[in-house]
Structures are given as structure tokens and as C-alpha cells.
Design an enzyme around this catalytic site. Structure first.
Site, PDB file in Angstrom:
ATOM      1  NE  ARG A 116      -1.951   1.555   3.784  1.00 14.70           N
ATOM      2  CZ  ARG A 116      -2.523   1.601   4.978  1.00 14.70           C
ATOM      3  NH1 ARG A 116      -3.774   1.234   5.134  1.00 14.70           N
ATOM      4  NH2 ARG A 116      -1.845   1.988   6.020  1.00 14.70           N
ATOM      5  CB  CYS A 174      -1.269   6.048   2.924  1.00  8.24           C
ATOM      6  SG  CYS A 174      -2.510   7.149   3.640  1.00  8.24           S
TER       7      CYS A 174
END
Length: 132
Positions: free
Chosen positions: A109, A111
Site C-alpha cells: 500500500r 498512502c
């Protein structure tokens, strides 16, 4: 050289695209999902009234609907990108995100904080999933 056909994924259970793109595209055993914001698929209205938790839940509902339409689920997601207008919302979003992606192998991921998101959303999430 053979070419891999692309297939659009379209479901009424997620908001319709507001531009020249698809909710997702299948290519060579992979699903590339467009970013979702907290729109109600039935009305097209924003959900959450600026509450980042409510927005995140709707974003993930929309994303799961696209995954389901493509014949997969969150356990096959290998990569996500989370876009936040305020990184101060990271903990709240992360807790809800973990409800969907916290079991098994969590996806890779990124962010990032952004200046703005469509329709005043506080959060947007996209993903890539393996279909096999």
C-alpha cells in the site's frame, strides 16, 4: 506477438464513472480498479457529510462491489493506494481499512496526502487484484 484483450468491469452496485474511464479493467489475470470515493451508487450523492469514517466505509463498500463483479474479493488484492486530504485522518481510515484488508496477507500500500479529491471527498482508494 499476441495481445491480451482488455475487459471493462461494470456494476450497478458501485458508482458509475463520471468521466472517460471504467470502474475496473481486467487484463491478463489482473484487475485494475479505479479509485472510489464515497458516492452512493443508487443516487450518486456523497455519503458521510464529511465524516471520514463514514466516507471510508462507503469507499470500501464500492470497491468490494467492483471486486465482486469481477469475480474476486479483498483477499486477492495485492496493491492499494489510499489518498487522504488530511493525513491526520490516517489512524481512523487505517482502522476501517484493516477490517477489510487485515486478514491473511495484507496488500502492499501507499498512502498519500493530496490537496483535494473529487466532490470534496476526504478519502479515495484504488487497488489491483489477482484474479486467479
Amino acid at each position: 506477438m499476441s495481445s491480451t484483450p482488455l475487459k471493462a468491469v461494470i456494476t450497478q452496485e458501485a458508482p458509475a464513472p463520471v468521466g472517460p474511464y471504467n470502474q475496473a479493467v481486467i487484463a491478463g489475470g489482473w484487475l485494475y480498479c479505479s479509485g472510489q470515493i464515497p458516492l452512493d451508487p443508487a443516487t450518486g450523492a456523497m455519503v458521510g457529510d464529511g465524516n471520514v469514517e463514514a466516507e471510508t466505509r462507503q469507499v470500501l463498500r464500492n470497491l468490494k462491489a467492483v471486486l465482486q463483479e469481477a469475480g474476486t474479493d479483498p483477499s486477492k488484492v495485492v496493491r492499494t493506494t489510499v489518498f487522504l486530504v488530511d493525513l491526520g485522518d490516517f489512524q481512523a481510515v487505517n482502522a476501517i481499512y484493516a477490517e477489510v484488508f487485515g486478514d491473511g496477507v495484507s496488500p502492499a500500500r501507499a498512502c498519500v496526502q493530496v490537496a483535494a479529491l473529487p466532490k470534496g471527498s476526504k478519502v479515495e482508494i484504488d487497488c489491483i487484484a489477482w484474479l486467479n
